[in-house]
Design a protein around this motif. Structure first.
Motif, PDB file in Angstrom:
ATOM      1  N   MET A 188      92.121  57.973  12.482  1.00 46.88           N
ATOM      2  CA  MET A 188      93.079  57.176  13.063  1.00 46.88           C
ATOM      3  C   MET A 188      92.677  55.728  12.858  1.00 46.88           C
ATOM      4  SD  MET A 188      94.644  56.763  17.091  1.00 46.88           S
ATOM      5  CE  MET A 188      95.804  57.591  16.851  1.00 46.88           C
ATOM      6  N   GLN A 189      93.474  54.964  12.309  1.00 46.89           N
ATOM      7  CA  GLN A 189      93.185  53.655  12.212  1.00 46.89           C
ATOM      8  C   GLN A 189      92.941  52.711  13.706  1.00 46.89           C
ATOM      9  OE1 GLN A 189      95.794  50.809  10.064  1.00 46.89           O
ATOM     10  NE2 GLN A 189      94.221  49.585   9.312  1.00 46.89           N
ATOM     11  N   CYS A 190      92.177  52.007  14.066  1.00 43.93           N
ATOM     12  CA  CYS A 190      92.036  51.248  15.172  1.00 43.93           C
ATOM     13  C   CYS A 190      93.151  50.364  15.555  1.00 43.93           C
ATOM     14  CB  CYS A 190      90.564  50.531  15.348  1.00 43.93           C
ATOM     15  SG  CYS A 190      90.350  49.590  17.050  1.00 43.93           S
ATOM     16  N   PRO A 191      93.856  50.443  16.746  1.00 48.92           N
ATOM     17  CA  PRO A 191      94.785  49.659  17.031  1.00 48.92           C
ATOM     18  C   PRO A 191      94.486  48.402  17.431  1.00 48.92           C
ATOM     19  CG  PRO A 191      94.535  51.071  18.965  1.00 48.92           C
ATOM     20  CD  PRO A 191      93.619  51.565  17.601  1.00 48.92           C
ATOM     21  N   GLU A 192      93.306  48.031  17.659  1.00 54.50           N
ATOM     22  CA  GLU A 192      92.650  46.692  17.968  1.00 54.50           C
ATOM     23  C   GLU A 192      92.374  45.859  16.633  1.00 54.50           C
ATOM     24  OE1 GLU A 192      92.898  45.726  21.356  1.00 54.50           O
ATOM     25  OE2 GLU A 192      93.756  47.438  21.575  1.00 54.50           O
TER      26      GLU A 192
ATOM     27  N   GLN B 243      84.672  52.403  14.457  1.00 58.41           N
ATOM     28  CA  GLN B 243      83.616  52.009  13.629  1.00 58.41           C
ATOM     29  C   GLN B 243      83.444  50.673  13.353  1.00 58.41           C
ATOM     30  OE1 GLN B 243      83.059  54.469  10.040  1.00 58.41           O
ATOM     31  NE2 GLN B 243      84.581  55.926  11.018  1.00 58.41           N
ATOM     32  N   GLY B 244      84.702  49.951  13.097  1.00 59.05           N
ATOM     33  CA  GLY B 244      84.692  48.451  12.863  1.00 59.05           C
ATOM     34  C   GLY B 244      84.129  47.659  14.069  1.00 59.05           C
ATOM     35  N   CYS B 245      85.075  47.578  15.059  1.00 57.63           N
ATOM     36  CA  CYS B 245      84.896  46.603  16.105  1.00 57.63           C
ATOM     37  C   CYS B 245      84.425  47.344  17.488  1.00 57.63           C
ATOM     38  CB  CYS B 245      86.381  45.877  16.400  1.00 57.63           C
ATOM     39  SG  CYS B 245      87.788  47.218  17.251  1.00 57.63           S
ATOM     40  N   GLU B 246      83.867  48.554  17.391  1.00 55.69           N
ATOM     41  CA  GLU B 246      83.607  49.055  18.477  1.00 55.69           C
ATOM     42  C   GLU B 246      84.008  49.193  19.569  1.00 55.69           C
ATOM     43  OE1 GLU B 246      79.108  48.207  18.619  1.00 55.69           O
ATOM     44  OE2 GLU B 246      78.803  49.280  17.090  1.00 55.69           O
ATOM     45  N   SER B 247      85.617  49.111  19.602  1.00 53.72           N
ATOM     46  CA  SER B 247      86.527  49.381  20.774  1.00 53.72           C
ATOM     47  C   SER B 247      86.102  50.758  21.120  1.00 53.72           C
ATOM     48  CB  SER B 247      87.844  49.125  20.284  1.00 53.72           C
ATOM     49  OG  SER B 247      88.155  47.820  20.326  1.00 53.72           O
ATOM     50  N   LEU B 248      86.252  51.336  22.301  1.00 51.90           N
ATOM     51  CA  LEU B 248      86.176  52.430  22.992  1.00 51.90           C
ATOM     52  C   LEU B 248      87.086  53.041  23.663  1.00 51.90           C
ATOM     53  CD1 LEU B 248      82.893  54.327  23.572  1.00 51.90           C
ATOM     54  CD2 LEU B 248      84.025  53.515  25.797  1.00 51.90           C
TER      55      LEU B 248
ATOM     56  N   ALA C 117      91.644  60.618  23.569  1.00 51.81           N
ATOM     57  CA  ALA C 117      92.171  60.441  22.386  1.00 51.81           C
ATOM     58  C   ALA C 117      93.587  59.921  22.752  1.00 51.81           C
ATOM     59  CB  ALA C 117      92.265  61.459  21.565  1.00 51.81           C
ATOM     60  N   GLY C 118      94.335  60.580  23.686  1.00 53.66           N
ATOM     61  CA  GLY C 118      95.620  60.020  24.047  1.00 53.66           C
ATOM     62  C   GLY C 118      95.563  58.407  24.559  1.00 53.66           C
ATOM     63  N   ASP C 119      94.633  58.108  24.979  1.00 52.75           N
ATOM     64  CA  ASP C 119      94.525  56.676  25.457  1.00 52.75           C
ATOM     65  C   ASP C 119      94.609  55.896  24.249  1.00 52.75           C
ATOM     66  OD1 ASP C 119      94.426  57.720  27.912  1.00 52.75           O
ATOM     67  OD2 ASP C 119      92.213  57.069  28.266  1.00 52.75           O
ATOM     68  N   ILE C 120      94.154  55.958  23.200  1.00 50.56           N
ATOM     69  CA  ILE C 120      94.154  55.177  21.958  1.00 50.56           C
ATOM     70  C   ILE C 120      95.593  54.587  21.716  1.00 50.56           C
ATOM     71  CG2 ILE C 120      93.353  54.793  19.500  1.00 50.56           C
ATOM     72  CD1 ILE C 120      91.590  57.432  20.140  1.00 50.56           C
TER      73      ILE C 120
ATOM     74  N   GLU D 109      96.112  52.547  26.128  1.00 51.12           N
ATOM     75  CA  GLU D 109      95.553  52.282  27.268  1.00 51.12           C
ATOM     76  C   GLU D 109      94.667  50.925  26.856  1.00 51.12           C
ATOM     77  OE1 GLU D 109      95.804  52.860  30.699  1.00 51.12           O
ATOM     78  OE2 GLU D 109      97.538  54.446  29.895  1.00 51.12           O
ATOM     79  N   PRO D 110      94.171  50.150  27.599  1.00 47.12           N
ATOM     80  CA  PRO D 110      93.187  49.054  27.284  1.00 47.12           C
ATOM     81  C   PRO D 110      92.142  49.866  26.619  1.00 47.12           C
ATOM     82  CG  PRO D 110      94.246  48.657  29.341  1.00 47.12           C
ATOM     83  CD  PRO D 110      94.541  49.999  28.972  1.00 47.12           C
ATOM     84  N   PHE D 111      91.267  48.979  25.767  1.00 45.39           N
ATOM     85  CA  PHE D 111      90.147  49.726  25.287  1.00 45.39           C
ATOM     86  C   PHE D 111      88.842  49.126  26.303  1.00 45.39           C
ATOM     87  CE2 PHE D 111      90.690  45.753  23.181  1.00 45.39           C
ATOM     88  CZ  PHE D 111      89.251  45.001  23.328  1.00 45.39           C
TER      89      PHE D 111
END
Length: 91
Positions: free
Chosen positions: A1-5, A27-32, A36-39, A42-44
């Motif tokens: 999944m592509q990072c929404p951030e 892998q890119g911005c290290e948002s965490l 999985a349902g929070d991606i 919910e805030p990272f």
């Protein structure tokens, strides 16, 4: 999944070596995200802040990568294999 951030990195399922906790990390911005349902809903969290709160170094070598097929960079794959992060048992 592509990072929404950052909309560039891929979110990968990882496990913290010390606690066995499952996380979802860009892998890119290290948002965490903790689930999985929070991606994207919910805030990272910040990977660095989260690991420091646990008293652990904020390094990918502190993790097991549970979805090695999602590692897109050859250099990252080589590094993660060298530190044993890609040797995790699948859950």
């Amino acid at each position: 999944m592509q990072c929404p951030e950052c909309e560039q990195g891929v979110v990968t399922k990882v496990q913290v070596r010390a606690t066995q906790e499952i996380l979802h990390l860009c892998q890119g911005c290290e948002s965490l995200w903790l689930a999985a349902g929070d991606i994207g809903t919910e805030p990272f969290n910040s990977f660095t802040s989260y690991m420091e709160e646990l008293g652990l170094p904020p390094l990918w070598s502190s993790l097991y990568v549970l979805e090695p097929e999602k590692i897109t960079s050859p250099q990252a794959g080589k590094y993660l294999r060298s530190v044993g992060s890609m040797e995790a048992k699948r859950r």
